[in-house]
Design a protein around this motif. Structure first.
Motif, PDB file in Angstrom:
ATOM      1  N   ASP A 175       0.862  -1.182   0.000  1.00  0.00           N
ATOM      2  CA  ASP A 175       0.000   0.000   0.000  1.00  0.00           C
ATOM      3  C   ASP A 175       0.900   1.235   0.000  1.00  0.00           C
ATOM      4  O   ASP A 175       1.401   1.654   1.049  1.00  0.00           O
ATOM      5  CB  ASP A 175      -0.905   0.005   1.235  1.00  0.00           C
ATOM      6  CG  ASP A 175      -1.897   1.163   1.213  1.00  0.00           C
ATOM      7  OD1 ASP A 175      -1.746   2.072   0.365  1.00  0.00           O
ATOM      8  OD2 ASP A 175      -2.832   1.155   2.038  1.00  0.00           O
TER       9      ASP A 175
ATOM     10  N   ASP B 124       0.453   3.986   2.649  1.00  0.00           N
ATOM     11  CA  ASP B 124       0.566   3.679   4.078  1.00  0.00           C
ATOM     12  C   ASP B 124       1.926   3.048   4.348  1.00  0.00           C
ATOM     13  O   ASP B 124       2.147   1.865   4.061  1.00  0.00           O
ATOM     14  CB  ASP B 124      -0.560   2.737   4.505  1.00  0.00           C
ATOM     15  CG  ASP B 124      -0.566   2.474   6.011  1.00  0.00           C
ATOM     16  OD1 ASP B 124       0.376   2.923   6.700  1.00  0.00           O
ATOM     17  OD2 ASP B 124      -1.504   1.822   6.494  1.00  0.00           O
TER      18      ASP B 124
ATOM     19  N   CYS C  73       2.188  -0.329   6.300  1.00  0.00           N
ATOM     20  CA  CYS C  73       1.768  -1.604   5.726  1.00  0.00           C
ATOM     21  C   CYS C  73       2.998  -2.475   5.495  1.00  0.00           C
ATOM     22  O   CYS C  73       3.956  -2.054   4.842  1.00  0.00           O
ATOM     23  CB  CYS C  73       1.029  -1.376   4.405  1.00  0.00           C
ATOM     24  SG  CYS C  73       0.406  -2.908   3.658  1.00  0.00           S
TER      25      CYS C  73
ATOM     26  N   LEU D  84      -5.471  -5.902   1.478  1.00  0.00           N
ATOM     27  CA  LEU D  84      -5.252  -4.452   1.483  1.00  0.00           C
ATOM     28  C   LEU D  84      -6.571  -3.689   1.577  1.00  0.00           C
ATOM     29  O   LEU D  84      -6.670  -2.686   2.294  1.00  0.00           O
ATOM     30  CB  LEU D  84      -4.490  -4.033   0.228  1.00  0.00           C
ATOM     31  CG  LEU D  84      -3.051  -4.550   0.123  1.00  0.00           C
ATOM     32  CD1 LEU D  84      -2.472  -4.190  -1.239  1.00  0.00           C
ATOM     33  CD2 LEU D  84      -2.181  -4.002   1.241  1.00  0.00           C
TER      34      LEU D  84
ATOM     35  N   ALA E 180      -7.620  -1.255   4.650  1.00  0.00           N
ATOM     36  CA  ALA E 180      -8.009   0.147   4.457  1.00  0.00           C
ATOM     37  C   ALA E 180      -9.384   0.409   5.049  1.00  0.00           C
ATOM     38  O   ALA E 180      -9.634   1.481   5.619  1.00  0.00           O
ATOM     39  CB  ALA E 180      -7.999   0.482   2.968  1.00  0.00           C
TER      40      ALA E 180
ATOM     41  N   TYR F   2      -8.845   0.412  -5.685  1.00  0.00           N
ATOM     42  CA  TYR F   2      -7.881   0.856  -4.675  1.00  0.00           C
ATOM     43  C   TYR F   2      -6.536   0.163  -4.862  1.00  0.00           C
ATOM     44  O   TYR F   2      -5.497   0.691  -4.469  1.00  0.00           O
ATOM     45  CB  TYR F   2      -8.434   0.549  -3.271  1.00  0.00           C
ATOM     46  CG  TYR F   2      -7.495   0.800  -2.128  1.00  0.00           C
ATOM     47  CD1 TYR F   2      -7.229   2.089  -1.676  1.00  0.00           C
ATOM     48  CD2 TYR F   2      -6.871  -0.262  -1.488  1.00  0.00           C
ATOM     49  CE1 TYR F   2      -6.370   2.320  -0.614  1.00  0.00           C
ATOM     50  CE2 TYR F   2      -5.999  -0.049  -0.427  1.00  0.00           C
ATOM     51  CZ  TYR F   2      -5.756   1.244   0.000  1.00  0.00           C
ATOM     52  OH  TYR F   2      -4.907   1.459   1.049  1.00  0.00           O
ATOM     53  N   VAL F   3      -6.544  -1.022  -5.464  1.00  0.00           N
ATOM     54  CA  VAL F   3      -5.328  -1.819  -5.586  1.00  0.00           C
ATOM     55  C   VAL F   3      -4.994  -2.065  -7.049  1.00  0.00           C
ATOM     56  O   VAL F   3      -5.826  -1.903  -7.928  1.00  0.00           O
ATOM     57  CB  VAL F   3      -5.485  -3.170  -4.866  1.00  0.00           C
ATOM     58  CG1 VAL F   3      -5.625  -2.980  -3.372  1.00  0.00           C
ATOM     59  CG2 VAL F   3      -6.692  -3.935  -5.402  1.00  0.00           C
TER      60      VAL F   3
END
Length: 315
Positions: free
Chosen positions: A86, A89, A92, A295, A299, A311-312
């Motif tokens: 991530d 972050d 992570c 992930l 989140a 998001y990924v």
């Protein structure tokens, strides 16, 4: 394990002795194993423990690409994702390993330079294992020479199912020697073994011959990893540790796609083998898509919102 066994150094002295040992292992209660696996899969985990479990599962992922269409660019992108799953972050954690074909090991080595992520490579004529031993050994040595520090080998299922256990044992031992300092994961391909008794026997065979991990599947045969099969393998490593003092890892691979599924496996690990196995050195997930859901769930816990698949990155 309640059976009386001979000294393990004597077990592989002959085909007869090895067969007697493997067929002397306690049989698996199919109904009991499936019911226990289902029961453990219903355990709920509270918020703090769930956050810890998600991070642990990420640290246990062998992020994998094993396609004929793999390119250096794809492997580099996968390595970047393994380093920083991530990018938004910094807390992570990275994954445990990147798993690729031997031809892509050098690319992974360069992309992961300076990180602590392991480089795993499938070898021994993956996924069929249908090649002469000298080719399997050359495959293994080439991957290690290129920089792999973990080798995932497939056993000869035809020999195993034909009862040629000593042949399988000797092949695993030879591959282990070819690995040098690299760790060896022994892939049982449980979807082809037909019975839980065979899974238990193959697990012990892989451990007796020197495997550092036993692994369910190549991901190319269905069914791949399942909870009951993994339960049987966890019982085997627990019993092997009790008998020998040696700790062997377990790697379910293939078909584990969601954080919910990963947490079920972690509960099973803790309840069956114990918390010693709740570590990337002792338990791994072989997966290509699991990381994305881990992930997204991570989140969601941090923000209270579900980010969705955009998001990924796609792997």
């Amino acid at each position: 394990m309640t059976a009386t066994v001979p000294p393990l150094a004597e077990v592989a002295r002959s085909t007869t002795a090895l067969r007697a040992f493997l067929h002397g292992l306690p049989g698996v209660d199919q109904v009991g194993a499936e019911q226990r696996a289902a029961m453990l899969g219903t355990r709920s985990i509270k918020t703090t423990s769930k956050a810890w479990a998600l991070d642990l599962a990420i640290r246990m992922v062998d992020l994998t690409t094993l396609e004929g269409s793999d390119t250096p660019g794809k492997v580099k992108a996968l390595c970047a994702k393994g380093r920083r799953p991530d990018p938004t972050d910094a807390d992570c954690p990275p994954v445990a390993a990147i798993c690729v074909y031997p031809s892509m090991v050098a690319t992974a080595v360069e992309a992961l330079r300076g990180s602590k992520i392991h480089i795993a490579s499938v070898a021994t004529a993956f996924p069929s294992g249908q090649a002469p031993l000298e080719i399997k050994l050359a495959d293994t040595r080439a991957a290690v020479k290129a920089g792999a520090d973990e080798i995932d080998m497939v056993i000869n299922r035809g020999a195993f199912l034909s009862g040629r256990y000593l042949e399988v044992y000797e092949e695993i031992a030879a591959v282990k020697e070819a690995c040098g300092s690299a760790h060896l994961k022994v892939i049982l391909e449980t979807g082809e073994l037909a019975t839980y008794d065979n899974v238990r026997r193959a697990s012990w065979l892989g451990m007796l011959a020197g495997g550092d991990f036993i692994k369910t599947s190549t991901g190319k045969v269905q069914p791949a990893a399942t909870l009951p099969v993994t339960l049987v393998m966890l019982e085997a490593v627990r019993d092997f540790k009790a008998l020998t003092g040696t700790t062997i890892g377990v790697k379910p691979a293939g078909g584990i796609r969601t954080a919910k599924d990963a947490i079920k496996y972690l509960v099973m690990v803790n309840e069956t083998a114990g918390d010693e196995w709740l570590h990337p050195d002792r338990f791994r997930f072989g997966a290509s898509t699991l990381l994305n859901d881990l992930l997204m769930q991570r989140a969601k816990m941090a923000t209270g919102r579900y980010s969705g698949p955009d998001y990924v990155t796609l792997d």
